[in-house]
Structure formats: C-alpha cells, structure tokens
Write a protein that holds these residues in place. Sequence first.
Motif, PDB file in Angstrom:
ATOM      1  N   TYR A   1       0.861  -1.183   0.000  1.00  0.00           N
ATOM      2  CA  TYR A   1       0.000   0.000   0.000  1.00  0.00           C
ATOM      3  C   TYR A   1       0.897   1.233   0.000  1.00  0.00           C
ATOM      4  N   LYS A   2       0.307   2.392  -0.038  1.00  0.00           N
ATOM      5  CA  LYS A   2       1.083   3.631  -0.114  1.00  0.00           C
ATOM      6  C   LYS A   2       2.051   3.776   1.062  1.00  0.00           C
ATOM      7  N   SER A   3       1.583   3.455   2.270  1.00  0.00           N
ATOM      8  CA  SER A   3       2.418   3.706   3.441  1.00  0.00           C
ATOM      9  C   SER A   3       2.834   2.459   4.219  1.00  0.00           C
ATOM     10  N   ILE A   4       2.447   1.262   3.738  1.00  0.00           N
ATOM     11  CA  ILE A   4       2.837   0.030   4.433  1.00  0.00           C
ATOM     12  C   ILE A   4       3.038  -1.121   3.455  1.00  0.00           C
ATOM     13  N   VAL A   5       3.795  -2.090   3.924  1.00  0.00           N
ATOM     14  CA  VAL A   5       3.817  -3.417   3.326  1.00  0.00           C
ATOM     15  C   VAL A   5       3.170  -4.305   4.372  1.00  0.00           C
ATOM     16  N   LYS A   6       2.141  -5.027   3.976  1.00  0.00           N
ATOM     17  CA  LYS A   6       1.356  -5.835   4.914  1.00  0.00           C
ATOM     18  C   LYS A   6       1.576  -7.313   4.606  1.00  0.00           C
ATOM     19  N   MET A   7       2.073  -8.024   5.615  1.00  0.00           N
ATOM     20  CA  MET A   7       2.161  -9.485   5.539  1.00  0.00           C
ATOM     21  C   MET A   7       0.965 -10.036   6.304  1.00  0.00           C
ATOM     22  N   THR A   8       0.040 -10.640   5.599  1.00  0.00           N
ATOM     23  CA  THR A   8      -1.122 -11.225   6.253  1.00  0.00           C
ATOM     24  C   THR A   8      -0.953 -12.735   6.296  1.00  0.00           C
ATOM     25  N   PHE A   9      -0.958 -13.280   7.493  1.00  0.00           N
ATOM     26  CA  PHE A   9      -0.838 -14.726   7.699  1.00  0.00           C
ATOM     27  C   PHE A   9      -2.243 -15.325   7.728  1.00  0.00           C
ATOM     28  N   ALA A  10      -2.494 -16.246   6.810  1.00  0.00           N
ATOM     29  CA  ALA A  10      -3.834 -16.799   6.619  1.00  0.00           C
ATOM     30  C   ALA A  10      -4.403 -17.419   7.894  1.00  0.00           C
ATOM     31  N   ARG A  11      -3.572 -18.081   8.676  1.00  0.00           N
ATOM     32  CA  ARG A  11      -4.027 -18.727   9.907  1.00  0.00           C
ATOM     33  C   ARG A  11      -3.272 -18.171  11.113  1.00  0.00           C
ATOM     34  N   GLY A  12      -2.957 -16.897  11.042  1.00  0.00           N
ATOM     35  CA  GLY A  12      -2.140 -16.249  12.063  1.00  0.00           C
ATOM     36  C   GLY A  12      -2.693 -16.321  13.469  1.00  0.00           C
ATOM     37  N   ALA A  13      -4.012 -16.324  13.621  1.00  0.00           N
ATOM     38  CA  ALA A  13      -4.607 -16.363  14.959  1.00  0.00           C
ATOM     39  C   ALA A  13      -4.282 -17.672  15.683  1.00  0.00           C
ATOM     40  N   ALA A  14      -3.951 -18.712  14.924  1.00  0.00           N
ATOM     41  CA  ALA A  14      -3.629 -20.009  15.516  1.00  0.00           C
ATOM     42  C   ALA A  14      -2.140 -20.157  15.817  1.00  0.00           C
ATOM     43  N   LEU A  15      -1.340 -19.127  15.509  1.00  0.00           N
ATOM     44  CA  LEU A  15       0.105 -19.206  15.704  1.00  0.00           C
ATOM     45  C   LEU A  15       0.537 -18.529  16.998  1.00  0.00           C
ATOM     46  N   GLN A  16       1.545 -19.108  17.631  1.00  0.00           N
ATOM     47  CA  GLN A  16       2.203 -18.441  18.749  1.00  0.00           C
ATOM     48  C   GLN A  16       3.077 -17.343  18.165  1.00  0.00           C
ATOM     49  N   ASP A  17       3.089 -16.187  18.785  1.00  0.00           N
ATOM     50  CA  ASP A  17       3.889 -15.052  18.320  1.00  0.00           C
ATOM     51  C   ASP A  17       4.695 -14.495  19.489  1.00  0.00           C
ATOM     52  N   PRO A  18       5.675 -15.276  19.966  1.00  0.00           N
ATOM     53  CA  PRO A  18       6.407 -14.855  21.163  1.00  0.00           C
ATOM     54  C   PRO A  18       7.187 -13.553  20.986  1.00  0.00           C
ATOM     55  N   SER A  19       7.523 -13.188  19.767  1.00  0.00           N
ATOM     56  CA  SER A  19       8.268 -11.945  19.529  1.00  0.00           C
ATOM     57  C   SER A  19       7.356 -10.749  19.318  1.00  0.00           C
ATOM     58  N   GLY A  20       6.043 -10.988  19.280  1.00  0.00           N
ATOM     59  CA  GLY A  20       5.079  -9.902  19.123  1.00  0.00           C
ATOM     60  C   GLY A  20       5.150  -9.205  17.776  1.00  0.00           C
ATOM     61  N   LEU A  21       5.368  -9.966  16.721  1.00  0.00           N
ATOM     62  CA  LEU A  21       5.442  -9.374  15.387  1.00  0.00           C
ATOM     63  C   LEU A  21       4.083  -8.916  14.867  1.00  0.00           C
ATOM     64  N   PHE A  22       3.033  -9.660  15.184  1.00  0.00           N
ATOM     65  CA  PHE A  22       1.705  -9.280  14.687  1.00  0.00           C
ATOM     66  C   PHE A  22       1.299  -7.938  15.287  1.00  0.00           C
TER      67      PHE A  22
END
Length: 132
Positions: free
Chosen positions: A69-90
């Motif tokens: 997009y104009k001001s971001i690059v967005k990485m959307t994880f299809a099943r991201g809600a089911a993933l552990q994100d210990p580094s807080g990237l989301f």
Amino acid sequence: MGESGTGEARPPSQMIDERIRELGDWRGDVLSQIRALIRQADPAVIEEWKWRGVPVWSRGGIICTGETYKSIVKMTFARGAALQDPSGLFNASLDGNTRRAIDIHEGEAIHPEALKALIRAAVDLNMSRTRR
C-alpha cells in the motif's frame, strides 16, 4: 498483467519480481526482504500470484501474502490467529478469528529470525492439517 506477449501466463515468481521492480522504492525493498526470509525459512515454499496482483506464499495452504500500500507493506498470515507469536510481530488484524498481519512502515526494521520462526510455524500448522 497476468499474461505475456505470447499469451502464456507468466510464472508467479516473475510477477513478484516485476512488482518489486515496479515499486522501485522502500516498499519494493521490504517486499524483497520478506520474500528472501520466507525462502530461507522454508525453501519448499510455493510462490503464487492471486487476487489481481497479490504475492502469496504457500505450502500445504496459504502461509502469508505480501500486499503493498502507499504507506505500508502488509504481511497477512492466513491462519495467524492459531500461531504463537512470542516476539510480538503481529501488529494488525488482531481482532479476527483467523488472520493476523504485520504492517511494516518505511524505516521499520524487520526482525529476520523472529519472522522466519513465524513462517516456519505457519508451514508446520498447514502441513499438520494436510497430514491427517
């Protein structure tokens, strides 16, 4: 944009290469960086081109997309809600039941090891579903 002059569809990897070149700014650099990290995380990942111009990386199902997009690059994880994100990237799409996203703004650092771990976790989740 999905066709070459001969009428044959171009490979998705070529379409992604072209998108990176077309952007020609920090967004292309970021897209190129995340693409390289995805390939490092799992060399068997398949590159796709969907939804009128969105790079998609899959293995056993969609892992993530790389929207620009104009001001971001967005990485959307299809099943991201089911993933552990210990580094807080989301940091985006946190309210949904399925997807999660990482919005990367100009000048923001990408955390390679944390991102590769998240990609590997997404692949593992997809592959566990296909092994049943």
